[in-house]
Design a protein around this motif. Structure first.
Motif, short mmCIF file in Angstrom:
data_model
loop_
_atom_site.label_atom_id
_atom_site.label_comp_id
_atom_site.label_asym_id
_atom_site.label_seq_id
_atom_site.Cartn_x
_atom_site.Cartn_y
_atom_site.Cartn_z
N UNK A 38 0.85 -1.20 0.00
CA UNK A 38 0.00 0.00 0.00
C UNK A 38 0.88 1.24 0.00
N UNK A 39 1.93 1.22 0.83
CA UNK A 39 2.87 2.34 0.87
C UNK A 39 3.51 2.52 -0.51
N UNK A 40 3.87 1.41 -1.12
CA UNK A 40 4.51 1.47 -2.44
C UNK A 40 3.56 2.11 -3.45
N UNK A 41 2.28 1.73 -3.37
CA UNK A 41 1.27 2.34 -4.26
C UNK A 41 1.16 3.83 -4.03
N UNK A 42 1.15 4.24 -2.76
CA UNK A 42 1.10 5.67 -2.44
C UNK A 42 2.34 6.39 -2.98
N UNK A 43 3.51 5.70 -2.87
CA UNK A 43 4.76 6.33 -3.29
C UNK A 43 4.71 6.64 -4.79
N UNK A 44 4.23 5.66 -5.58
CA UNK A 44 4.15 5.87 -7.03
C UNK A 44 3.18 7.01 -7.35
N UNK A 45 2.04 6.99 -6.66
CA UNK A 45 1.03 8.02 -6.90
C UNK A 45 1.58 9.40 -6.52
N UNK A 46 2.30 9.44 -5.38
CA UNK A 46 2.86 10.70 -4.91
C UNK A 46 3.87 11.25 -5.90
N UNK A 47 4.72 10.36 -6.41
CA UNK A 47 5.73 10.80 -7.37
C UNK A 47 5.07 11.33 -8.64
N UNK A 49 2.36 12.78 -8.90
CA UNK A 49 1.73 14.09 -8.67
C UNK A 49 2.78 15.12 -8.25
N UNK A 50 4.06 14.77 -8.37
CA UNK A 50 5.10 15.72 -7.97
C UNK A 50 5.16 15.93 -6.47
N UNK A 51 4.69 14.92 -5.70
CA UNK A 51 4.71 15.06 -4.24
C UNK A 51 5.54 13.94 -3.64
N UNK A 52 6.69 13.66 -4.21
CA UNK A 52 7.53 12.59 -3.67
C UNK A 52 7.74 12.87 -2.19
N UNK A 53 7.97 11.83 -1.43
CA UNK A 53 8.16 11.85 0.03
C UNK A 53 6.85 11.94 0.81
N UNK A 54 5.71 12.00 0.12
CA UNK A 54 4.45 12.09 0.84
C UNK A 54 3.81 10.73 1.12
N UNK A 55 4.49 9.62 0.70
CA UNK A 55 3.78 8.34 0.75
C UNK A 55 3.29 7.96 2.14
N UNK A 56 4.09 8.24 3.19
CA UNK A 56 3.66 7.83 4.53
C UNK A 56 2.55 8.74 5.03
N UNK A 58 0.22 9.97 3.40
CA UNK A 58 -1.06 9.64 2.79
C UNK A 58 -1.79 8.49 3.47
N UNK A 59 -1.07 7.75 4.30
CA UNK A 59 -1.76 6.71 5.06
C UNK A 59 -2.87 7.37 5.87
N UNK A 60 -2.56 8.53 6.47
CA UNK A 60 -3.56 9.22 7.27
C UNK A 60 -4.42 10.15 6.43
N UNK A 61 -3.80 10.81 5.46
CA UNK A 61 -4.55 11.81 4.70
C UNK A 61 -5.34 11.17 3.59
N UNK A 62 -6.29 10.32 3.95
CA UNK A 62 -6.97 9.68 2.85
C UNK A 62 -8.19 10.46 2.37
N UNK A 63 -8.32 11.68 2.84
CA UNK A 63 -9.35 12.53 2.24
C UNK A 63 -8.74 13.12 0.97
N UNK A 64 -9.50 13.08 -0.12
CA UNK A 64 -8.94 13.48 -1.40
C UNK A 64 -8.43 14.92 -1.38
N UNK A 65 -9.21 15.81 -0.76
CA UNK A 65 -8.82 17.22 -0.73
C UNK A 65 -7.46 17.39 -0.05
N UNK A 66 -7.24 16.58 1.00
CA UNK A 66 -5.99 16.69 1.72
C UNK A 66 -4.82 16.29 0.83
N UNK A 67 -5.03 15.23 0.02
CA UNK A 67 -3.94 14.80 -0.85
C UNK A 67 -3.57 15.90 -1.79
N UNK A 68 -4.61 16.55 -2.34
CA UNK A 68 -4.31 17.56 -3.35
C UNK A 68 -3.64 18.77 -2.74
N UNK A 69 -4.02 19.11 -1.51
CA UNK A 69 -3.40 20.28 -0.88
C UNK A 69 -2.16 19.90 -0.08
#
Length: 425
Positions: A38-47, A49-56, A58-69
């Motif tokens: 799951x972390x690996x999936x978040x890492x790819x998604x984060x990269x 979106x130009x948000x590398x290093x955000x993978x961990x 996102x475990x907590x920020x699973x509200x979509x708006x939070x991811x985007x901001x």
């Protein structure tokens, strides 16, 4: 999955961008609560979106708006286990606009991890969160000095930050000598699950083992049952399902309950926790429950559920002891900010300033002062603008503490010491 281990609610607090969400995500990953894929999936998604290093994070920020901001807005509840406890993490937002959510989160916590970034050290919100945690009754705290990789794991920088934090927490009554300060890098996983070679100079426990040094909170099961409502859902086939955390007493199936200040009665048909039905719930349990005789429109967030024979207290007015944290000018009679108490947010008016206290000794400094300013402690009389439940802090401390907010910041925090109840029946 009911647990035989004692349960603790853990608040993770601190200034924005100091790495709270990443710390929580990393703790959940290291304790096996979130699988690697799951972390690996978040890492790819984060990269992507130009948000590398955000993978961990996102475990907590699973509200979509939070991811985007890229910031934490609501309070996400997640669970993980250590050898001694099972924890529900209340990840508290650090961003200024979201301090009010941080207050509701912290007021449910038994203990806190304060995350402070080593490069920045103590920031404005670090102070605000420390004051609030103390006033809201969190007595146990661990301090994680994060982003140590950014200062090349420098012991000298760690000690500087530790000294500033020691001075800060001492001001509010935490004891630095009894508090663990841990150098970590959540992103690199340094000193999270086990001690890392990057900090050979650090001799204390890593973060996850340190959590087991917390003392188990006493469960006030001998007090009357109280559950402040966080949300109310209407679930087809089941009916009205209020959600909240048991603060005091024991909640049992079949109990006759009343909701205040809604003044509605019902009977508890079933109780559910972590998607499993349970016969009773104890203080600290976050539960959903179904009530016979209650419609979705009858009750709302901020109402408090209690037994019919010992209903929650609705205040006509109450006397409180407060500390003014910050106010741009002066606080006088007639001032009507918003009071955050358990899950309610109610505008209340200051109707009398009884006395100003010396914040260190608690002795009276001045009777009937004309105003209060930042740093003052005082005894005041408050009148809610609409019915609200609050309890005497000596009897039910969980429902007797509050924070006062206005203009987007926390003005004061305090506790209720006497109540003139409103007759509801």
């Amino acid at each position: 999955m009911a647990s035989d281990k004692p349960h603790m609610n853990l608040a993770v607090i601190g200034h924005i961008d100091h790495g709270k969400s990443t710390t929580v995500g990393r703790m959940m990953f290291e304790t096996g609560a979130v699988p690697a894929h799951i972390i690996e999936g978040y890492r790819k998604e984060a990269e992507s979106k130009g948000k590398a290093t955000f993978e961990f994070a996102w475990v907590m920020d699973n509200l979509k708006e939070e991811r985007e901001r890229g910031i934490t807005i609501d309070i996400a509840h997640k669970r993980f286990d250590t050898p001694k406890y099972y924890f529900t993490v209340v990840d508290c937002p650090g961003h200024r606009d979201f301090v009010k959510n941080m207050i509701t989160g912290a007021s449910q916590a038994d203990a806190a991890v304060l995350v402070v970034a080593a490069p920045d050290g103590v920031m404005e919100q670090t102070k605000e969160h420390v004051f609030l945690s103390r006033t809201l009754g969190i007595t146990q705290i661990i301090i994680a000095v994060n982003k140590m990789d950014a200062v090349k794991y420098d012991e000298k920088r760690f000690n500087e930050v530790k000294k500033d934090l020691s001075d800060l927490i001492k001001m509010v009554g935490y004891k630095p000598e009894e508090t663990l300060f841990i150098p970590i890098s959540s992103l690199q996983g340094v000193n999270i699950k086990a001690n890392s070679p990057e900090t050979p100079w650090y001799k204390g426990p890593a973060l996850v083992p340190a959590l087991d040094t917390f003392k188990e909170p006493e469960k006030p099961t001998d007090k009357p049952f109280r559950l402040p409502i966080q949300d109310v859902y209407s679930i087809s086939g089941i009916g009205t399902v209020p959600v909240g955390r048991v603060e005091t007493g024991i909640m049992k199936k079949g109990m006759k309950v009343t909701f205040m200040p809604a003044n509605k009665d019902g009977e508890i048909k079933s109780i559910e926790m972590h998607h499993e039905e349970i016969p009773q719930a104890l203080p600290g349990d976050n539960v959903g429950f179904n009530v016979r005789g209650i419609g979705k429109g009858d009750i709302r967030r901020g109402d408090v559920c209690g037994p019919v024979e010992a209903p929650p207290t609705v205040a006509d007015e109450f006397t409180a002891q407060i500390v003014v944290l910050q106010h741009p000018s002066a606080l006088t009679v007639g001032y009507t900010p918003v009071f955050h108490c358990h899950t309610t947010q109610t505008a209340c008016t200051f109707i009398e300033l009884k006395k100003k206290l010396d914040p260190r000794s608690g002795q009276t400094k001045e009777e009937n002062p004309t105003f209060l300013k930042s740093g003052d402690a005082a005894i005041v009389v408050i009148k809610p603008t609409k019915p609200m439940v609050i309890e005497n802090v000596k009897e039910l401390p969980q429902l007797g503490r509050f924070a006062v907010r206005d203009m987007g910041s926390t003005i004061a925090a305090g506790m209720c010491i006497a109540i003139q109840p409103k007759q509801m029946r």
